[in-house]
Write an enzyme that holds these catalytic residues in place. Sequence first.
Site, short mmCIF file in Angstrom:
data_model
loop_
_atom_site.label_atom_id
_atom_site.label_comp_id
_atom_site.label_asym_id
_atom_site.label_seq_id
_atom_site.Cartn_x
_atom_site.Cartn_y
_atom_site.Cartn_z
CG ASN A 7 23.12 25.67 12.51
OD1 ASN A 7 23.28 27.14 11.87
ND2 ASN A 7 22.68 25.05 11.81
NE ARG A 92 23.26 25.05 8.21
CZ ARG A 92 22.46 25.65 7.65
NH1 ARG A 92 21.42 25.98 9.56
NH2 ARG A 92 21.75 25.83 6.90
CG HIS A 181 18.32 22.67 3.81
ND1 HIS A 181 17.09 22.65 3.02
CD2 HIS A 181 17.97 23.34 4.50
CE1 HIS A 181 16.56 23.50 3.85
NE2 HIS A 181 16.95 23.77 5.16
NE ARG A 242 13.13 30.80 4.55
CZ ARG A 242 14.45 29.57 4.33
NH1 ARG A 242 14.99 29.03 3.20
NH2 ARG A 242 14.79 29.21 5.66
CG ASN A 335 8.66 13.92 13.13
OD1 ASN A 335 9.14 12.79 13.56
ND2 ASN A 335 9.44 15.14 13.42
CD GLU A 385 21.24 19.97 8.89
OE1 GLU A 385 20.59 19.89 9.69
OE2 GLU A 385 20.85 21.03 7.40
P1 ADP Z 1 14.32 23.39 11.19
O1 ADP Z 1 14.56 24.03 9.37
O2 ADP Z 1 13.57 24.60 11.64
O3 ADP Z 1 15.60 22.75 11.58
P2 ADP Z 1 12.73 21.01 11.71
O4 ADP Z 1 13.39 20.53 10.28
O5 ADP Z 1 13.31 21.14 12.81
O6 ADP Z 1 13.28 22.68 11.14
O7 ADP Z 1 10.83 21.44 10.94
C1 ADP Z 1 10.23 21.72 11.84
C2 ADP Z 1 9.14 21.30 11.41
O8 ADP Z 1 8.38 20.08 11.38
C3 ADP Z 1 7.76 22.50 12.09
O9 ADP Z 1 6.63 22.58 10.88
C4 ADP Z 1 7.21 21.04 13.19
O10 ADP Z 1 5.62 21.10 12.69
C5 ADP Z 1 7.44 19.70 12.14
N1 ADP Z 1 7.97 18.59 12.99
C6 ADP Z 1 8.95 18.82 13.86
N2 ADP Z 1 8.18 17.48 14.67
C7 ADP Z 1 7.55 16.92 14.50
C8 ADP Z 1 6.59 15.70 15.07
N3 ADP Z 1 7.10 15.09 16.22
N4 ADP Z 1 5.18 15.62 14.36
C9 ADP Z 1 5.27 16.23 13.70
N5 ADP Z 1 6.06 17.49 12.93
C10 ADP Z 1 6.81 17.82 13.57
#
Ligand code: ADP
Length: 398
Positions: A7, A92, A181, A242, A335, A385
């Site tokens: 990616n 990707r 996505h 965004r 999460n 993914e």
């Molecule tokens: P990306 O779009 O960069 O792949 P992610 O799917 O990793 O993003 O999501 C990032 C977001 O997820 C951030 O806002 C982060 O705070 C939240 N996040 C990731 N892990 C946790 C966790 N264990 N608890 C709470 N929030 C989380």
Amino acid sequence: MQVLVINSGSSSIKYQLLDPDSGAVVASGQVSRIGEPVAPGTATVEYHSDGRTLEHDGAVPDHATGLRIVFELFARGGHDLTAAGLTAVGHRVVHGGEVFYRPTLIDDAVVRSIDELSSLAPLHNPANVTGIESARELLPDVPQVAVFDTAFFHGLPDAAKTYAIDAKVAAAHGIRRYGFHGTSHEYVSGRAAELLDRDPAELNQIVFHLGNGASASAIRGGRAVDTTMGLTPLEGLVMGTRSGDLDPGIIPHLARTADMDIDAIDNLLNRDSGIKGLSGVNDFRELFRLIETGDDAARLAYDVYVHRLRRYLGAYLVELGRVDAIVFTAGVGENNARVRADALAGLERFGIAVDPGRNEAKDRGARYISPPGTEVSVLVVPTNEELAIARAAAGLVG
Ligand code: ADP
């Protein structure tokens, strides 16, 4: 079988070597800060395998160098990629335009077409092309497959994919809603059907992919019928940096009254808006720390975020008519129990409820968070993914 998934972003490359059947990850890591100056001793390339981490320090001038260093770390870690007999490399690719809507074996013409689509995704497709070219140089004998973020939404109904602007202008410039996505929405909705033990063709689902980027989709019988992202990944939900939806009139207004040129506006909407624009932070963990200190701006950012989620939930409930499952995925969706609870609060009359105990359990796998016996199943399904891309690539090359 082993597939290397790549990616490639504008200044980073994330990679994973995995078995597409079992999903077992052999090694993973990333190259960061490509093309940027870094202080001596800064780790820019990471490699994780068997609970062990290897690192490379120092500036990485370009993607080709970054990938070459990744290959060196693989060799040091005991996995010589050039001798591994890889089944495929899966890439990707963000924008497939009208041209690509299924996994595609890469040759020179495909690379050219992906590059030509750069006008639709100027931040993403050129970086994807660079990753592809570097990988083809390093592994000339391994089939390389492009998997497109837009593919799952290729069949959106005309009413969902058409912008109400002058049709001739739209046609001349490829302006329609493409959606992004897609690999995640497709994978997660498939896993949800497995969890429900139902045929995906019988199910209506709403999927919320809530990461830094965020999008929702309405899926009828395994096919996407609507999604929140459009020509670019800027439309729809409020995201980390965004804006998501806004009045398009804001753009000429800024140009006229704030003396901003088009690049400054693009930057504002993509990098300095969303949760970050409203609160100063883009990470949800930091946002919640601010909310706990009584920060009004952080609270407002959260309220705007949830308001937008609920607006699309309502729209998709009506579009689908009947909903069997609502699914949350990605960093925030997997999460953050509070976002899930607030997004679905007070909807019992629609057969939608969240069980607080299930929702707040520190469980990481795919799971139900609705109470037993509710009409609509509410699920958390971790996205993957890389696995979806690896399977698509292996499936194509047989
Ligand atoms: P990306 O779009 O960069 O792949 P992610 O799917 O990793 O993003 O999501 C990032 C977001 O997820 C951030 O806002 C982060 O705070 C939240 N996040 C990731 N892990 C946790 C966790 N264990 N608890 C709470 N929030 C989380």
